[in-house]
Design an enzyme around this catalytic site. Sequence first.
Site, mmCIF file in Angstrom:
data_model
loop_
_atom_site.group_PDB
_atom_site.id
_atom_site.type_symbol
_atom_site.label_atom_id
_atom_site.label_comp_id
_atom_site.label_asym_id
_atom_site.label_seq_id
_atom_site.Cartn_x
_atom_site.Cartn_y
_atom_site.Cartn_z
ATOM 1 C CG HIS A 45 81.683 69.080 23.550
ATOM 2 N ND1 HIS A 45 81.782 69.951 22.496
ATOM 3 C CD2 HIS A 45 82.864 69.173 24.219
ATOM 4 C CE1 HIS A 45 82.965 70.547 22.514
ATOM 5 N NE2 HIS A 45 83.642 70.092 23.556
ATOM 6 C CD GLN A 147 87.919 70.251 30.041
ATOM 7 O OE1 GLN A 147 86.889 70.393 30.686
ATOM 8 N NE2 GLN A 147 87.964 69.562 28.924
ATOM 9 C CD GLU A 149 89.299 72.025 27.092
ATOM 10 O OE1 GLU A 149 88.826 71.235 26.255
ATOM 11 O OE2 GLU A 149 88.629 72.907 27.669
ATOM 12 C CB ALA A 174 89.563 65.833 22.342
ATOM 13 C CG ASP A 175 89.147 70.934 22.740
ATOM 14 O OD1 ASP A 175 88.872 71.320 21.594
ATOM 15 O OD2 ASP A 175 88.281 70.621 23.565
#
EC number: 4.1.2.52
Length: 262
Positions: A45, A147, A149, A174-175
């Site tokens: 990001h 990760q 998500e 967040a995701d």
Amino acid sequence: MENSFKAALKAGRPQIGLWLGLSSSYSAELLAGAGFDWLLIDGEHAPNNVQTVLTQLQAIAPYPSQPVVRPSWNDPVQIKQLLDVGTQTLLVPMVQNADEAREAVRATRYPPAGIRGVGSALARASRWNRIPDYLQKANDQMCVLVQIETREAMKNLPQILDVEGVDGVFIGPADLSADMGYAGNPQHPEVQAAIEQAIVQIRESGKAPGILIANEQLAKRYLELGALFVAVGVDTTLLARAAEALAARFGAQATAVKPGVY
């Protein structure tokens, strides 16, 4: 060459980290002296590429903080380049199942254990072939963090945890909260329940649980549950909020900022 971050996770020593999104070797070096155990260089990001990751690795190298690099995707070509410039610990985003976790591990290993291309004469990682037996030693020093998500990844967590070579599993709040229908609200009770259950499950499997959370109470809660690598802030957020607060103390009218996930 020893990966002290991997050794700390294996020994069960909690590691406190900071997220780097400024894509600057200057700020990376500044923060490397701040006292964090690890610093995440974000290639997903933040506007990073192999060259900017390299300069940040060089800036962090003299300090005790250990670099962790997140590529933009689970891509063996990109991973190969990041390893050659000296990355030893990877945080691979959006891993959905055991097959994808295996692909991430294989991308970090030289054959026959994996598919990493051999170019050590060109690589900072081997100090241009000045590290004796680098090709024989490198595989064991790679630390692969995957990760999770999404709800699908959570469902497949038991199989992901069974993958040999996965050292830790990082929960992306967040995701995950967005996938669960609570975008921008990772503190929703349902999201928190899923996160806490995953932390316990990961730790019980013998792998290291990790997460990014700027809320200090939640960070301490996750550590109590067994999280072993916890990022507790983001450099962009720290800079922006500190600058706004300073301006406000002198009467400036800053644009209202809605509290974010981090």
